[in-house]
Design a protein around this motif. Sequence first.
Motif, PDB file in Angstrom:
ATOM      1  N   GLY B 231      76.438  83.858   8.819  1.00 29.06           N
ATOM      2  CA  GLY B 231      76.249  84.708  10.367  1.00 29.06           C
ATOM      3  C   GLY B 231      75.484  85.966  10.419  1.00 29.06           C
ATOM      4  N   GLU B 232      75.340  86.415  11.301  1.00 27.31           N
ATOM      5  CA  GLU B 232      74.377  88.075  10.501  1.00 27.31           C
ATOM      6  C   GLU B 232      75.201  89.444  10.507  1.00 27.31           C
ATOM      7  N   SER B 233      76.757  88.833  11.256  1.00 27.72           N
ATOM      8  CA  SER B 233      77.301  90.574  10.690  1.00 27.72           C
ATOM      9  C   SER B 233      77.899  90.466   9.272  1.00 27.72           C
ATOM     10  N   LEU B 234      77.796  88.811   8.282  1.00 29.03           N
ATOM     11  CA  LEU B 234      78.532  88.385   7.240  1.00 29.03           C
ATOM     12  C   LEU B 234      78.241  89.730   6.191  1.00 29.03           C
ATOM     13  N   THR B 235      78.794  90.412   5.458  1.00 29.02           N
ATOM     14  CA  THR B 235      78.410  90.813   4.240  1.00 29.02           C
ATOM     15  C   THR B 235      79.088  90.794   3.050  1.00 29.02           C
ATOM     16  N   SER B 253      70.433  82.504   3.982  1.00 32.36           N
ATOM     17  CA  SER B 253      70.369  83.279   4.390  1.00 32.36           C
ATOM     18  C   SER B 253      72.899  82.253   3.805  1.00 32.36           C
ATOM     19  N   PRO B 275      82.563  84.925   9.715  1.00 30.43           N
ATOM     20  CA  PRO B 275      80.699  84.170  10.650  1.00 30.43           C
ATOM     21  C   PRO B 275      80.413  82.920   9.786  1.00 30.43           C
TER      22      PRO B 275
END
Lengths: 247, 298
Positions: B231-235, B253, B275
Motif C-alpha cells: 500500500g501507499e504508506s508502506l516503507t 509495488s 498496508p
Amino acid sequence: MSQTYRATWAQCRAEMLRTIRNRRFVFFSILMPAAFFFIFTGTMDGGGMHNWAAYYLMSMTSYGVVGASLVTFSQRVSRERAQGWIRLLRMTPLPSGAYVLSKAAAQGAINIGLILVLFLTGGLSKSIDLPASVWIEAGLWIWAGGFAFMALGMLLGTMRNSDVVQVLATILYMSLSIVGGLWMPTSAMPQIMQTIAKFTPTYRMGQGPWALIGGQPVDWSGIGVLAVYMILFMVVSAYIMKKQEAV
Amino acid sequence: MKHEPAIQIDNVTKQFKDKKAVDRLSLTIEKGSVTALLGPNGAGKTTTVSMILGLMKPTSGTVKLLGGDPHDRAVRSRIGAMLQDTSVIDDLKVGETIDLFRSYYSRPLPLERLLAISGLGAERGKLAASLSGGQQRRLGFALAAAGDPEVLFLDEPTVGMDVTARALFWDTVRAMAGKGKTVLMTTHYLEEADQIADRAAVISQGRLIADGTPSSIKASATGRSISFTAGESLTRDMLLVVPGVADIDWKGSRVRLYSTDTDRLIGVLLERKMPMRDIEIQSGGLEEAFQNLLKKAQ
Ligand SMILES: Nc1ncnc2c1ncn2[C@@H]1O[C@H](COP(=O)(O)OP(=O)(O)O)[C@@H](O)[C@H]1O
Ligand SMILES: [Mg+2]
C-alpha cells in the motif's frame, strides 16, 4: 601406432573432401588461372616469346597452386581456430602433429590434381609440345613450391579473425603474384622491379618451370629460396601457436 | 588396485590478467558419478572444465584426470567433451564428421548408434554447417560420445536445444551414467542439475559455495517467502524492523519478504496492520533456492 595412422589417414581424407567442396578453392585455383591463361595467351604474344603459351601455362599453374595454399588454406585454418574446432581436437587423442601433417598432405595431394588439371587443360587446348621430362620436372617444382605457401597460409591462419585473414591473404596473393611475375613476365618490368621480384617466393615458384620450358639450365637455388621461406613461415607460426595454446 | 577418483582438483586458482576466474577450488569426483557444476554466468565453470581437460593451465594448484595428466594421450582416449562455444567443421557432412571423430579412438561406438543417441539420423547426409544451433549441439554430443568415453564433460550442453531434444539428451546421458560412466556437466539451472545429477557443486565467483545432492542444496537454500502488493504508506524501514524478516526484495509495488518461518511472520504482519494486498506465501522454487544460495555467498 596403427591407431595414429588410421586417424591421420581419416583426417587427410576429410581435409581433401573439404577442399574440393570449397567453392573459393574451385574459383581461385582452377577457374581463375584457367580463364587468365586463355585470355592472355589469346590476346597477347608475350612480346614475341616463342613458347609464350607454355610459359604462361607455368605461370598460371603456379598462380593456382599459390591460391590454393594461401587463400583457401589460410582461411580454413583461421576459421577452425575461431570456431573452437582446434580446441576440441586438442582434447581428443589425435596427436597435434597429425593435424598439421594431414592438412599439408591433403593439400599436397590436391595440388597434384590441380597441376594435372591445369597442365592438361592448357597443354591440350594450345597443343603445347614439351618433352615428358620437362612436364614432370616443371610440375614437381611447382608442387614442391606449394609447401612454402602452405606454411605462409598456416601462419596467416593463426589469426583468429577469418575476415581479416581473407582480406590479407587475397592482398598478399595478388601482390605477390604480380610482383613475382606470374601475371606478366618480369622481363617486361623495369629493372628495379626485376630485382625486387627475385626476393618473392612467387618468382621462385615460376623460375624453375620457365627455365625448363625454354631449355635453359635450371637454377636450383630457386628451390633453396622456397625452402628457406617455408622454414621461416613454419617456425614463426609454430611459435605463435605455442603462445596461443599456453593459456 | 587402489581407489582412484575420476577427477581430482586440488586448490586450483586461475588468474586472468585482472580477473580471478577460479579461486582455490578443490573438488574430487568419483568414478561413476554424475556431477553438476552449478553457477551463474561468469562463475568460472568453463574455466574449471578447461583446466581439467588440459586446455588451460592453472595459475596454481593441481589437476588430475583419471589419475594422470590430461595431456597424456592414454588419458585423452578415455574422455569425451562437449565444449562451450564450439561450432562445427565446414564442408563436412554430419556422418562424415562423426566418422572422423570415431577414427581417433580405438574402440569407437558405431556410427548408427551415435546418430541415434544424438537424434541426427535424418540429418546424416547434410552438411554440418547447415544444421540449426540445437542440432549442432547434438552433433557435438555425438562427437563427445564417439570414443565411448569413461568420463564425459558437458559444458552447458542443452543451450539451444528444444524441449524434445533436451529430453532425449538427458535420457541418453542417464543411460550412459547407468553404464558406469562418469559425467561432469555445467549448467546455470538448478532444476537441470536436480533432474540428472546425483551431486551438485555450486560455484560463484570462482569459489565453491555448496556441495551435496541437489535436493540437500535445495533444502538448505530454500527460504520461504511472503509476497504482496504494498500500500501507499508502506516503507522499507517499516518492514526491516519486523522480527523474522531475513531479506526484502522490492520490485515496483510488489514486495517479497524472505523468512525461515513464514507462518509466524504473516501473523506479525497482520497484527501490525501493514498496508498489504494480494498476499501470497511461497515455498521457494528451485531457482529461488539457488538464487538465495548465491545471495548468501556474497
Ligand atoms: N581467456 C580469458 N581471459 C580473460 N578472462 C576470462 C577468460 N576466460 C574467462 N574469463 C573470465 O573469467 C570468468 C569466468 O568465466 P567462465 O569460466 O567462462 O564462466 P562460466 O563458464 O561459469 O560462465 C568470467 O568473468 C570471464 O569473463
Ligand atoms: Mg561457461
